[in-house]
Design an enzyme around this catalytic site. Sequence first.
Site, PDB file in Angstrom:
ATOM      1  CG  LEU B 241      52.452 -32.744  16.247  1.00 42.60           C
ATOM      2  CD1 LEU B 241      50.938 -32.928  16.184  1.00 42.60           C
ATOM      3  CD2 LEU B 241      52.973 -33.099  17.627  1.00 42.60           C
ATOM      4  CG  HIS B 242      51.293 -29.870  10.440  1.00 45.26           C
ATOM      5  ND1 HIS B 242      51.079 -31.200  10.143  1.00 45.26           N
ATOM      6  CD2 HIS B 242      50.394 -29.175   9.705  1.00 45.26           C
ATOM      7  CE1 HIS B 242      50.108 -31.301   9.248  1.00 45.26           C
ATOM      8  NE2 HIS B 242      49.654 -30.088   8.976  1.00 45.26           N
TER       9      HIS B 242
END
Lengths: 407, 445
Positions: B241-242
């Site tokens: 997740l980014h």
Amino acid sequence: MESQVGLIEQSFHSSYSFCVREALVELPDNFTITDPCMSGHPIVFASHGFLKMTGYTETEVIGQNGRIFQGPGTSRRSVMEIREAIREERAIQIHLLNYRKDGTPFWMLFHMCPVFNKEDGRVIHFVGVQVPILRKPRRLGSGSGRNGVDLCEEGSTGMHDVVYGSCRREVCSDSLLELDHVLARESPVDTTNRGCAYAGFEIEEPCEASDMEKRRAVTAINNILSVLTHYSELTGKLVCGKRCSLSGVGLPSSSLNISLGRIKQSFVLIDPYLPDMPVVYASDAFLKLTGYARHEVLGHNYRFLSGLDTDSLTLCQIKESIKMERACTVRILNYRKDRSSFWNILHMSPVRNASGKIAYFVGVQTEEACKKQEEHEMSPEMRQLSAVGAVKVAVRSSSMAAGSSRS
Amino acid sequence: MLSIRRVPTVVSNYQKDEGEEGARRAGGCGRNCLNNCCLPGAKLPLYAFKKLNKAVSDVNLDVHENREPPVAFLDSLLLGEWEDRMQRGLFRYDVTACETKVIPGEYGFIAQLNEGRHLKKRPTEFRVDKVLQPFDGNKFNFTKVGQEEVLFQFEASEDGEVQFFPNAPIDAEHSPSVVAINVSPIEYGHVLLIPRLFERLPQRIDHESFLLALNMAVEAGNPYFRLGYNSLGAFATINHLHFQAYYLAVPFPIEKAPTKKIIKLDGGVKVSELLNYPVRGLVFEGGNTVDHLSNAVSDACICLQSNNIPYNVLISDCGRRVFLLPQCYAEKQALGEVSAELLDTQVNPAVWEISGHMVLKRRKDYEEASEGNAWRLLAEVSLSKERFQEVNALIFEAITSGDNGSGNAHGGQDPESHTHEKVDAIKKSSHPTMVAGTQECLVLQ
Ligand SMILES: Cc1cc2nc3c(=O)[nH]c(=O)nc-3n(C[C@H](O)[C@H](O)[C@H](O)COP(=O)(O)O)c2cc1C
């Protein structure tokens, strides 16, 4: 604030003769004048009409940015368009929802234009005229205006009025019209909190100025410009409403000035291509640190900060890193205008424009005595680097636009 | 399975070609990474932001109370730390030396010539038909980056005031969110926001993480600092997740597009549709508080995820406006429906390209860049009118059903389940290719 007030006075009177204020006060319109070269791009003049319309006093408005009149219902797309018109140094006429001091919203036709210095073509001020709009339902087909006229956010189709607008308008157009009349008479409506009182209320629906209101805005702008032109003739620093020559050689455009003005630290830009590599930009904090006025600094080589006891080796080091196009940090003894000296931690770095070429060198100054770092503060080194970063972003971006005056 | 082959972007100096990775990892790695071997004693600046219980648009009212506007602290911190990494030579190239221009035209698409970004990397296969895929610890993820690539930790302050600690320990138990550099930047300040790094979350939006990203935009307070998100299948290359973000001080074409209001939600969030833009999409803005806006967008993203619809998100205007764009380019590419001419440009239409910032790899494309070319490429990315209407129906069901926007009701757990089933049925009937499970298709660039 004291120095800010001084700078504002100076901003005005360096270009126009003393009586300009009296002449502007005579004008009946609602308008403000801003200075893009000052940090924060503040308002330096607000007309009586404008103050009356917004319910603020002069001291509350002078020194502030025009965005303080915006609120939750203001179209962000319109605000962006104004931001870009300023960046591109062009005029714009747009519908905008603003809020009075008491929180009540009102629609106005905002017409803004740059004021150029006739000699070097640089923008010295912006004039903004705010014509309140008497609100009435928009008619089909009246949607799109001429170039530069906002299409009232929701596009130019006009379809929208029928599909989404009409039913609600039937419900509340009466009360809206009533409200507008109240607003137009300048009597404050009893609302304490902007946004809440009108949340979900159709005040945010786009609104169209009449041709008469549009003409009023243009006439007002022309009147203000002719006053400014007239009073600038007396000082010899002619201004005009149209860019009449190429932008000043070596000096950053006003759009770059605006972005640089947001950077609070002491720094200068140096143009490595001009003879003797003069300073072409100096921040307010730099002037404060060194005691010089802007005009005493611009166009001069950075060596005016050196003095008797300045180490010439350090000066060579600076020259060397400019030649090598490298960043460097040095500790150098500098002198203020009053000849008092201070140890300057100077960080220099090349700054590239949109074509990837070096356009300037930035020099960020920190006075060593101030170096005591609080526990929860950014280190002075980091603060210097952040100014370098901000300058790099500003220079790169401002030379990107097709119409930018320095590329 | 649908997949495409593309050159992955190198976001970290510790990112090896897949395959090399994993084989060569011994303990006490000595490279100052973020795993247990190197973590003890490690320190990073920590920035804790003040939670806002008001709308972003009210923020500027504060000037009345405090005439000198407070220094944009986060903005300075990020720029300073980034410049520091630049001077330490951590990037693969100097992005400020890359030519860039605004393409003449009504919208002002932005073109950048970046010949260095994609060098020295072999194409890798990416599965594009599944928007949600489990986290795979064997692949590159952000716990493997070096500590010097991390700029600071970013979190909500506990006592409601902005706080800054120049040297805070990294407490893995506490699962900090961090901001790291992207060593292949596409503009100055290009960073990655990695929510709760050590929880090793897959690329998938949840309420808490989106709120964090939105808060970062609010906190930076700079209209030219935008955050973006790519889902899997919409050109995310790393399944950890980014969000991404960088500075570019010109308006993006998508921000200039006219909009048409569709609905105002209970929490004051206005949802509009983009008009006259090559990619169909929605715009979320307003809201009584930042949470209202955040929840509305998260609900919509979660709905898209659970319906396996790839999408991109752009957070713009200091967190005041959020653009949501479902897309289908990778799917088309995998199915061989994209023209060779477009594929040749090797432009991967992720969030930045869709917003109008085109990063081009060939000088020819840069020199010939025109509004028409950009428009044609982006038109391929867009859902068809019909499909967009269908997808909108799903989204509106999701954002108007629950008690959207009413604050913390959603928490951070598994917020997906409530929309999942009912919309699944609609989806299957309306768009069969999305659930085709066994098709194999490779596109070589
Ligand atoms: C001369 C001048 C007058 C302005 N007057 C107003 C005004 O009355 N109301 C308003 O909402 N914005 C006004 N603005 C616009 C804001 O100052 C600001 O430029 C705009 O909000 C976009 O920039 P920002 O993103 O920095 O807010 C004016 C700008 C100028 C140059």
